[in-house]
Design a protein around this motif. Structure first.
Motif, mmCIF file in Angstrom:
data_model
loop_
_atom_site.group_PDB
_atom_site.id
_atom_site.type_symbol
_atom_site.label_atom_id
_atom_site.label_comp_id
_atom_site.label_asym_id
_atom_site.label_seq_id
_atom_site.Cartn_x
_atom_site.Cartn_y
_atom_site.Cartn_z
ATOM 1 N N ASP A 58 0.833 -1.208 0.000
ATOM 2 C CA ASP A 58 0.000 0.000 0.000
ATOM 3 C C ASP A 58 0.865 1.255 0.000
ATOM 4 O O ASP A 58 0.580 2.226 -0.720
ATOM 5 C CB ASP A 58 -0.927 0.009 1.218
ATOM 6 C CG ASP A 58 -2.008 -1.072 1.151
ATOM 7 O OD1 ASP A 58 -2.258 -1.592 0.048
ATOM 8 O OD2 ASP A 58 -2.582 -1.389 2.205
ATOM 9 N N ASN A 59 1.924 1.250 0.806
ATOM 10 C CA ASN A 59 2.793 2.420 0.888
ATOM 11 C C ASN A 59 3.587 2.646 -0.398
ATOM 12 O O ASN A 59 3.832 3.794 -0.793
ATOM 13 C CB ASN A 59 3.739 2.293 2.077
ATOM 14 C CG ASN A 59 3.053 2.542 3.408
ATOM 15 O OD1 ASN A 59 2.130 3.346 3.482
ATOM 16 N ND2 ASN A 59 3.487 1.853 4.439
ATOM 17 N N VAL A 60 4.003 1.561 -1.052
ATOM 18 C CA VAL A 60 4.698 1.692 -2.331
ATOM 19 C C VAL A 60 3.760 2.295 -3.371
ATOM 20 O O VAL A 60 4.135 3.217 -4.110
ATOM 21 C CB VAL A 60 5.245 0.335 -2.810
ATOM 22 C CG1 VAL A 60 5.720 0.425 -4.263
ATOM 23 C CG2 VAL A 60 6.392 -0.130 -1.930
ATOM 24 N N LEU A 61 2.544 1.789 -3.427
ATOM 25 C CA LEU A 61 1.564 2.320 -4.385
ATOM 26 C C LEU A 61 1.358 3.816 -4.198
ATOM 27 O O LEU A 61 1.356 4.590 -5.162
ATOM 28 C CB LEU A 61 0.235 1.585 -4.223
ATOM 29 C CG LEU A 61 0.098 0.215 -4.877
ATOM 30 C CD1 LEU A 61 -1.204 -0.457 -4.443
ATOM 31 C CD2 LEU A 61 0.127 0.343 -6.400
ATOM 32 N N GLU A 62 1.186 4.225 -2.958
ATOM 33 C CA GLU A 62 0.945 5.640 -2.667
ATOM 34 C C GLU A 62 2.163 6.494 -3.015
ATOM 35 O O GLU A 62 2.031 7.573 -3.607
ATOM 36 C CB GLU A 62 0.584 5.808 -1.191
ATOM 37 C CG GLU A 62 0.258 7.252 -0.812
ATOM 38 C CD GLU A 62 -0.155 7.385 0.644
ATOM 39 O OE1 GLU A 62 -0.409 8.524 1.074
ATOM 40 O OE2 GLU A 62 -0.216 6.357 1.352
ATOM 41 N N PHE A 63 3.360 6.015 -2.654
ATOM 42 C CA PHE A 63 4.579 6.762 -2.917
ATOM 43 C C PHE A 63 4.819 6.917 -4.414
ATOM 44 O O PHE A 63 5.145 8.014 -4.896
ATOM 45 C CB PHE A 63 5.758 6.046 -2.264
ATOM 46 C CG PHE A 63 7.088 6.706 -2.482
ATOM 47 C CD1 PHE A 63 7.364 7.936 -1.911
ATOM 48 C CD2 PHE A 63 8.074 6.081 -3.236
ATOM 49 C CE1 PHE A 63 8.598 8.552 -2.103
ATOM 50 C CE2 PHE A 63 9.300 6.681 -3.435
ATOM 51 C CZ PHE A 63 9.569 7.922 -2.866
ATOM 52 N N VAL A 64 4.663 5.845 -5.162
ATOM 53 C CA VAL A 64 4.880 5.888 -6.614
ATOM 54 C C VAL A 64 3.903 6.856 -7.272
ATOM 55 O O VAL A 64 4.282 7.646 -8.151
ATOM 56 C CB VAL A 64 4.746 4.478 -7.217
ATOM 57 C CG1 VAL A 64 4.678 4.536 -8.742
ATOM 58 C CG2 VAL A 64 5.917 3.597 -6.784
ATOM 59 N N LYS A 65 2.664 6.837 -6.830
ATOM 60 C CA LYS A 65 1.653 7.725 -7.396
ATOM 61 C C LYS A 65 1.938 9.182 -7.059
ATOM 62 O O LYS A 65 1.916 10.050 -7.945
ATOM 63 C CB LYS A 65 0.269 7.331 -6.887
ATOM 64 C CG LYS A 65 -0.856 8.185 -7.456
ATOM 65 C CD LYS A 65 -2.204 7.728 -6.928
ATOM 66 C CE LYS A 65 -3.334 8.594 -7.492
ATOM 67 N NZ LYS A 65 -4.658 8.136 -6.971
ATOM 68 N N LEU A 69 6.422 8.226 -10.067
ATOM 69 C CA LEU A 69 7.550 7.328 -10.298
ATOM 70 C C LEU A 69 7.185 6.081 -11.100
ATOM 71 O O LEU A 69 7.973 5.141 -11.169
ATOM 72 C CB LEU A 69 8.149 6.900 -8.950
ATOM 73 C CG LEU A 69 8.882 7.983 -8.166
ATOM 74 C CD1 LEU A 69 9.215 7.503 -6.767
ATOM 75 C CD2 LEU A 69 10.136 8.436 -8.897
ATOM 76 N N SER A 70 6.036 6.089 -11.688
ATOM 77 C CA SER A 70 5.593 4.915 -12.445
ATOM 78 C C SER A 70 6.571 4.595 -13.579
ATOM 79 O O SER A 70 6.959 5.473 -14.359
ATOM 80 C CB SER A 70 4.195 5.160 -13.030
ATOM 81 O OG SER A 70 3.764 4.044 -13.769
#
Length: 209
Positions: A58-65, A69-70
């Motif tokens: 969940d934290n990776v998804l939020e950070f990338v968004k 950083l996609s």
């Protein structure tokens, strides 16, 4: 690059971010990275289950968004740490540069495709992470010796051109039961991930060179 490795943490099950500056990530992501760090040396499918892994996802998804950083090398490395091989692989193989090749190599090492891993390490060329990894292992050698840890020999770990490939060979032996140095190898893999992530973050402007 300046290393500040806490050798006293070697046998803790989940080392802290001891090389990579955790402040480049939101506190929640840095914390979940440390809590979910204890990955196996090899797994042939995506890791699932476990509250720590789910929080990290969940934290990776939020950070990338939030950081846009996609499709970047940073995203490839974060998904690799989260145990999402397919997701990391999709990104790393689309990055036609040394950073993408290095993450690609680590992904194949995790899935047990060791020949392919060494192929992609060769594609990464004289990646600066190889030199940094050999330096940190060399600097740790004397402090690790009294603990009976696996030692570099024959220049394999002190020579940048061979350190990453030698790590692949040792992990293959560990996984097959011909070596018994799980904690030592996991520590070196953790150092490698941090050094490569730091390099990629600098390349994207998250950290100053």
């Amino acid at each position: 690059m300046t290393f500040s490795v806490a050798i006293c943490q070697i046998f803790e099950p989940m080392p802290h971010l001891d090389i990579l500056d955790p402040s480049i990530f939101p506190d929640s992501l840095a914390t979940s990275i440390e809590q979910a760090m204890d990955l196996p040396l090899s797994f042939d499918r995506d890791l699932t289950g476990g509250s720590e892994i789910e929080v990290l996802n969940d934290n990776v998804l939020e950070f990338v968004k939030c950081q846009n950083l996609s499709g970047t090398s940073v995203e490839a490395g974060l998904w690799l740490l989260a145990g999402k091989l397919e997701r990391s692989h999709e990104i790393s193989q689309s990055l036609h540069d040394p950073d993408g090749s290095y993450w690609h190599a680590i992904m194949h090492r995790y899935e047990g495709d060791y020949w392919n891993s060494k192929y992609w390490l060769s594609k990464a060329g004289k990646h600066p992470v190889k030199k940094s990894l050999s330096q940190i292992i060399q600097r740790s050698e004397q402090k690790l010796s009294p603990l009976g840890a696996l030692q570099p020999s024959g220049g394999q770990f002190t020579e940048p051109s061979t350190v990453a490939q030698t790590l692949v060979d040792l992990i293959e032996k560990q996984v097959s039961g011909r070596l018994h140095c799980q904690q030592q190898l996991q520590l070196w893999v953790w150092w490698e991930w941090q050094i490569l992530m730091e390099h990629c973050c600098k390349g994207l402007g998250f950290l100053k060179n």
